[in-house]
Design a protein around this motif. Structure first.
Motif, PDB file in Angstrom:
ATOM      1  N   SER A 131       8.304  -1.682 -11.549  1.00  0.00           N
ATOM      2  CA  SER A 131       6.824  -2.410 -11.304  1.00  0.00           C
ATOM      3  C   SER A 131       6.630  -3.376 -12.199  1.00  0.00           C
ATOM      4  N   TYR A 132       7.528  -4.395 -12.160  1.00  0.00           N
ATOM      5  CA  TYR A 132       7.300  -5.468 -13.087  1.00  0.00           C
ATOM      6  C   TYR A 132       5.886  -6.310 -12.971  1.00  0.00           C
ATOM      7  N   TRP A 133       5.558  -6.799 -11.530  1.00  0.00           N
ATOM      8  CA  TRP A 133       4.311  -7.385 -11.484  1.00  0.00           C
ATOM      9  C   TRP A 133       3.012  -6.318 -11.629  1.00  0.00           C
ATOM     10  N   PHE A 134       3.140  -5.368 -11.002  1.00  0.00           N
ATOM     11  CA  PHE A 134       1.925  -4.479 -11.114  1.00  0.00           C
ATOM     12  C   PHE A 134       1.709  -4.108 -12.679  1.00  0.00           C
ATOM     13  N   GLU A 135       2.635  -4.145 -13.459  1.00  0.00           N
ATOM     14  CA  GLU A 135       2.292  -3.562 -14.770  1.00  0.00           C
ATOM     15  C   GLU A 135       1.719  -4.863 -15.606  1.00  0.00           C
ATOM     16  N   THR A 136       1.948  -6.023 -14.983  1.00  0.00           N
ATOM     17  CA  THR A 136       1.571  -7.220 -15.907  1.00  0.00           C
ATOM     18  C   THR A 136      -0.168  -7.013 -16.323  1.00  0.00           C
ATOM     19  N   GLY A 137      -0.997  -6.469 -15.230  1.00  0.00           N
ATOM     20  CA  GLY A 137      -2.239  -6.362 -15.161  1.00  0.00           C
ATOM     21  C   GLY A 137      -2.883  -5.113 -14.629  1.00  0.00           C
TER      22      GLY A 137
ATOM     23  N   PRO B 100      -5.874  -3.238 -12.414  1.00  0.00           N
ATOM     24  CA  PRO B 100      -6.674  -3.617 -11.550  1.00  0.00           C
ATOM     25  C   PRO B 100      -7.999  -2.566 -11.696  1.00  0.00           C
ATOM     26  N   THR B 101      -8.298  -2.446 -12.892  1.00  0.00           N
ATOM     27  CA  THR B 101      -9.824  -1.675 -13.067  1.00  0.00           C
ATOM     28  C   THR B 101     -10.826  -2.040 -12.524  1.00  0.00           C
ATOM     29  N   TYR B 102     -11.295  -3.342 -12.408  1.00  0.00           N
ATOM     30  CA  TYR B 102     -12.589  -3.994 -11.896  1.00  0.00           C
ATOM     31  C   TYR B 102     -12.477  -3.758 -10.489  1.00  0.00           C
ATOM     32  N   LEU B 103     -11.103  -4.004  -9.756  1.00  0.00           N
ATOM     33  CA  LEU B 103     -10.875  -3.617  -8.075  1.00  0.00           C
ATOM     34  C   LEU B 103     -11.373  -2.172  -7.837  1.00  0.00           C
ATOM     35  N   VAL B 104     -10.847  -1.224  -8.521  1.00  0.00           N
ATOM     36  CA  VAL B 104     -11.073   0.052  -8.478  1.00  0.00           C
ATOM     37  C   VAL B 104     -12.429   0.615  -8.687  1.00  0.00           C
ATOM     38  N   GLU B 105     -13.148   0.010  -9.548  1.00  0.00           N
ATOM     39  CA  GLU B 105     -14.656   0.277  -9.882  1.00  0.00           C
ATOM     40  C   GLU B 105     -15.359  -0.395  -8.647  1.00  0.00           C
ATOM     41  N   LEU B 106     -14.943  -1.531  -8.119  1.00  0.00           N
ATOM     42  CA  LEU B 106     -15.712  -2.121  -7.002  1.00  0.00           C
ATOM     43  C   LEU B 106     -15.339  -1.215  -5.518  1.00  0.00           C
TER      44      LEU B 106
ATOM     45  N   ARG C 150       6.180  -1.696  -1.728  1.00  0.00           N
ATOM     46  CA  ARG C 150       6.364  -0.376  -2.300  1.00  0.00           C
ATOM     47  C   ARG C 150       5.912  -0.589  -3.639  1.00  0.00           C
ATOM     48  N   GLU C 151       6.208  -1.528  -4.371  1.00  0.00           N
ATOM     49  CA  GLU C 151       5.886  -1.824  -5.787  1.00  0.00           C
ATOM     50  C   GLU C 151       4.168  -1.922  -5.873  1.00  0.00           C
ATOM     51  N   VAL C 152       3.587  -2.548  -4.980  1.00  0.00           N
ATOM     52  CA  VAL C 152       2.259  -2.693  -5.075  1.00  0.00           C
ATOM     53  C   VAL C 152       1.683  -1.348  -4.456  1.00  0.00           C
ATOM     54  N   GLU C 153       1.950  -0.935  -3.229  1.00  0.00           N
ATOM     55  CA  GLU C 153       1.623   0.410  -2.856  1.00  0.00           C
ATOM     56  C   GLU C 153       1.370   1.561  -3.799  1.00  0.00           C
ATOM     57  N   GLU C 154       2.580   1.723  -4.213  1.00  0.00           N
ATOM     58  CA  GLU C 154       2.892   3.026  -5.043  1.00  0.00           C
ATOM     59  C   GLU C 154       2.112   2.723  -6.420  1.00  0.00           C
ATOM     60  N   GLY C 155       2.148   1.484  -6.937  1.00  0.00           N
ATOM     61  CA  GLY C 155       1.462   1.160  -8.248  1.00  0.00           C
ATOM     62  C   GLY C 155       0.004   1.582  -8.241  1.00  0.00           C
ATOM     63  N   PHE C 156      -0.449   0.908  -7.021  1.00  0.00           N
ATOM     64  CA  PHE C 156      -1.970   0.951  -6.862  1.00  0.00           C
ATOM     65  C   PHE C 156      -2.371   2.405  -6.768  1.00  0.00           C
TER      66      PHE C 156
END
Length: 356
Positions: free
Chosen positions: A129-135, A137-143, A202-208
């Motif tokens: 999960s190379y891209w997902f782990e670069t940041g 998304p705490t702000y998005l989850v709080e939203l 899958r990277e984004v879905e599973e990571g998120f």
């Protein structure tokens, strides 16, 4: 989330862009990139000759790689990756597509691969999960939580171009989630001008979804991974009671302030758990009118479940029979479990389950 700071940033940037406008006779080409939209706010009022190409067809491939580009330029790397992972060339291509393809900046166009994840996969000869782990998304989850968002909707959210292009705000989480790459265009209804959104790969879905769990349950990131592993193992060996006792622990000790909307909270927790389990076994999850029905399939077992809120486990089991949820599996050689589950608003937990 800090309005005062946003205003300060805009006031700092505004004169900078104003200078760009006055010097445009000296600029042959300029390109501004970023994550969120600012085109409709005053920060760009002094630079009103911008051409926003975010959703323009000629530029769909500008921020990633197409499948053809990968095969034309990285064929050797594809073979090396296949050899390193001990799978066939065809399997490695399919896995790359599943994990990193699927970005669409315009409807009905070719999918774009995430270049960061793709190149790191070739660099280390390992899927991750190379891209997902670069940041994170705490702000998005709080939203999402602040807006009491139904997480199941995210995989098939429908909206129009005005929403997708709007600046982010606390009133609607979808624009910023789309603009930051966690959702992408999956379909388009030309008649009504509506876009259907979904996870790109899958990277984004599973990571998120993994990232969501600590925000909706009492388990932290490390604990969640072990809990999901145990869920999957219990499902695979037919340990139904152990599975539901573990599920009960997901609702236990949840801080009361997290549960302003009990029904939505219980559906969101079930969605997260079963979505993550579904990455390892076949899962179908549906909700409507305060109830949830679910099918889990493994090599040996099929589980058809119905969840009720403040009903009874008997009613849930009866609904499985009345609505023939198990009918598609009656001729299957695998062992079939029909499970009725009741969730109690009073205890804020699973009250009882019956297995047939």
């Amino acid at each position: 989330g800090n309005e005062a700071l946003q205003t300060e940033y805009r006031n700092t940037l505004k004169p900078f862009y104003g200078v760009l406008k006055t010097m445009d006779g000296s600029i042959k080409f300029g390109m501004l990139t970023g994550v969120t939209k600012f085109g409709k706010v005053s920060v760009f009022s002094d630079l009103n000759n911008l051409d926003d190409i975010s959703m323009r067809e000629p530029y769909v491939g500008i921020c990633g790689m197409t499948e053809k580009e990968i095969h034309d330029n990285l064929d050797l790397e594809l073979h090396e990756l296949a050899a390193a992972r001990k799978i066939t060339y065809e399997e490695v291509c399919a896995k790359l597509k599943e994990y990193y393809d699927g970005y669409h900046f315009v409807e009905n166009t070719e999918g774009i691969y995430n270049p960061f994840s793709l190149l790191n996969t070739f660099k280390y000869n390992k899927f991750g999960s190379y891209w997902f782990e670069t940041g994170t998304p705490t702000y998005l989850v709080e939203l999402l939580k602040r807006n009491h968002y139904d997480l199941e909707r995210m995989a098939h959210e429908e909206t129009d171009a005005d929403v997708l292009n709007s600046i982010y705000g606390d009133d609607q989480p979808i624009p910023v989630i789309f603009q930051s790459g966690y959702l992408t265009i999956k379909g388009y209804d030309e008649r009504f001008g509506l876009y259907r959104l979904g996870y790109p790969n899958r990277e984004v879905e599973e990571g998120f979804i993994k990232f969501l769990m600590p925000f909706y349950t009492r388990f932290n990131k490390q604990e969640s991974a072990f809990e999901i592993q145990k869920f999957v193992r219990e499902i695979e060996i037919g340990e139904v009671d152990a599975f539901f006792r573990r599920l009960q622990s997901f609702f236990a000790d949840t801080p009361y302030e997290l549960i302003k909307d009990l029904e939505l909270h219980y559906q969101n927790v079930l969605f997260i758990v079963f979505k993550l389990v579904g990455f390892y076994v076949k899962a179908e999850y549906h909700t409507s009118e305060g109830r949830v029905d679910l099918v889990l399939q493994t090599d040996k077992f099929i589980y058809v479940m119905e969840f009720k809120l403040d009903g009874t486990a008997e009613e849930a089991l009866q609904q499985i029979d009345e609505r023939h949820y198990a009918r598609p599996f009656l001729s299957d050689i695998r062992k079939l479990f029909k499970i009725g589950v009741n969730f109690s608003a009073k205890t804020r937990n699973i009250e009882r389950w019956i297995v047939q």
